[in-house]
Design a protein around this motif. Structure first.
Motif, mmCIF file in Angstrom:
data_model
loop_
_atom_site.group_PDB
_atom_site.id
_atom_site.type_symbol
_atom_site.label_atom_id
_atom_site.label_comp_id
_atom_site.label_asym_id
_atom_site.label_seq_id
_atom_site.Cartn_x
_atom_site.Cartn_y
_atom_site.Cartn_z
ATOM 1 N N ALA A 27 -6.620 -11.789 -4.485
ATOM 2 C CA ALA A 27 -7.875 -12.429 -4.860
ATOM 3 C C ALA A 27 -7.766 -13.087 -6.232
ATOM 4 N N GLU A 28 -7.096 -12.408 -7.153
ATOM 5 C CA GLU A 28 -6.932 -12.952 -8.503
ATOM 6 C C GLU A 28 -6.105 -14.241 -8.466
ATOM 7 N N MET A 29 -5.049 -14.260 -7.665
ATOM 8 C CA MET A 29 -4.198 -15.447 -7.565
ATOM 9 C C MET A 29 -4.936 -16.631 -6.950
ATOM 10 N N SER A 33 -13.180 -13.586 -4.969
ATOM 11 C CA SER A 33 -13.451 -12.154 -5.020
ATOM 12 C C SER A 33 -12.705 -11.430 -3.892
ATOM 13 N N LYS A 34 -12.505 -10.134 -4.068
ATOM 14 C CA LYS A 34 -11.843 -9.330 -3.041
ATOM 15 C C LYS A 34 -12.637 -9.346 -1.740
ATOM 16 N N GLY A 35 -13.985 -9.310 -1.863
ATOM 17 C CA GLY A 35 -14.833 -9.324 -0.679
ATOM 18 C C GLY A 35 -14.678 -10.599 0.137
ATOM 19 N N THR A 36 -14.446 -11.711 -0.559
ATOM 20 C CA THR A 36 -14.286 -12.994 0.128
ATOM 21 C C THR A 36 -13.064 -12.985 1.037
ATOM 22 N N LEU A 37 -12.049 -12.221 0.661
ATOM 23 C CA LEU A 37 -10.796 -12.197 1.425
ATOM 24 C C LEU A 37 -10.814 -11.210 2.593
#
Length: 210
Positions: A27-29, A33-37
């Protein structure tokens, strides 16, 4: 064939370079957001493209790892890993050819004319055969003992390393002259050579980069 989204393809590309990796790192790369992935990662896992382990993260599935290795293999060209061809003239004596083999530490010499066009090859085996029990062999020109073109197996620089390896295995040879067509002629100009050693080194580098 599954049509993956752009983001899903980006995730697989990240994993091919940085596996194993956590969802947070992916997500950072990607700058999301983590939720989006979450849904993208779920699709990739369900379709067998990637796998996940608790406390380890996501990584490419075994099938995808094999495909990744094959892609790298097919994107490595002869011109990327070829070495310098060790050449002699047809008039070179057997004695001088033997000296060249040992000085250059090679198993085969390319025999060329003044335009560096391939005339044949001479191997250690060729030279050994002619010298055994033949006191006059040392002064013979190599053109009398070489394998003559067009019976020489050659390869072009634009061919892949995989194709080169296939040829070496099929024809049971340790090296291939790398050639290109001479201008206004059917002759082949020698521009290098590729050996089993070149290919093994390339494989080791691929493994270290995987």
């Amino acid at each position: 064939m599954i049509d993956f989204t752009k983001r899903q393809k980006e995730i697989m590309n990240i994993l091919s370079k940085h596996e194993p990796i956590t969802a947070e790192q992916i997500a950072e790369m990607l700058g999301v957001s983590k939720g989006t992935l979450r849904s993208d990662l779920a699709v990739l896992v369900m379709t067998g493209q990637i796998e996940a382990k608790p406390k380890v993260g996501y990584y490419l599935s075994k099938n995808m790892q094999k495909q990744k290795q094959q892609d790298i293999w097919n994107q490595t060209f002869v011109k990327d890993i070829q070495g310098v061809a060790i050449t002699v003239k047809g008039t070179t004596t057997v004695n001088d050819a033997v000296i060249s083999l040992f000085l250059e530490d090679v198993g085969t010499l390319m025999v060329v004319n003044d335009q560096n066009e391939l005339e044949g090859i001479v191997s250690r085996k060729d030279l050994l055969k002619v010298t055994l029990g033949n006191a006059q062999a040392a002064s013979m020109p190599v053109q009398l003992v070489m394998t003559k073109q067009p019976k020489v197996y050659t390869i072009e620089p634009e061919k892949t390393a995989f194709e080169a390896a296939q040829m070496m295995v099929y024809y049971e040879v340790d090296s291939l002259p790398v050639v290109k067509s001479a201008e206004n002629s059917q002759a082949l100009k020698v521009i290098g050579r590729i050996t089993k050693t070149n290919i093994v080194k390339a494989l080791i580098e691929m493994g270290s980069e995987a």
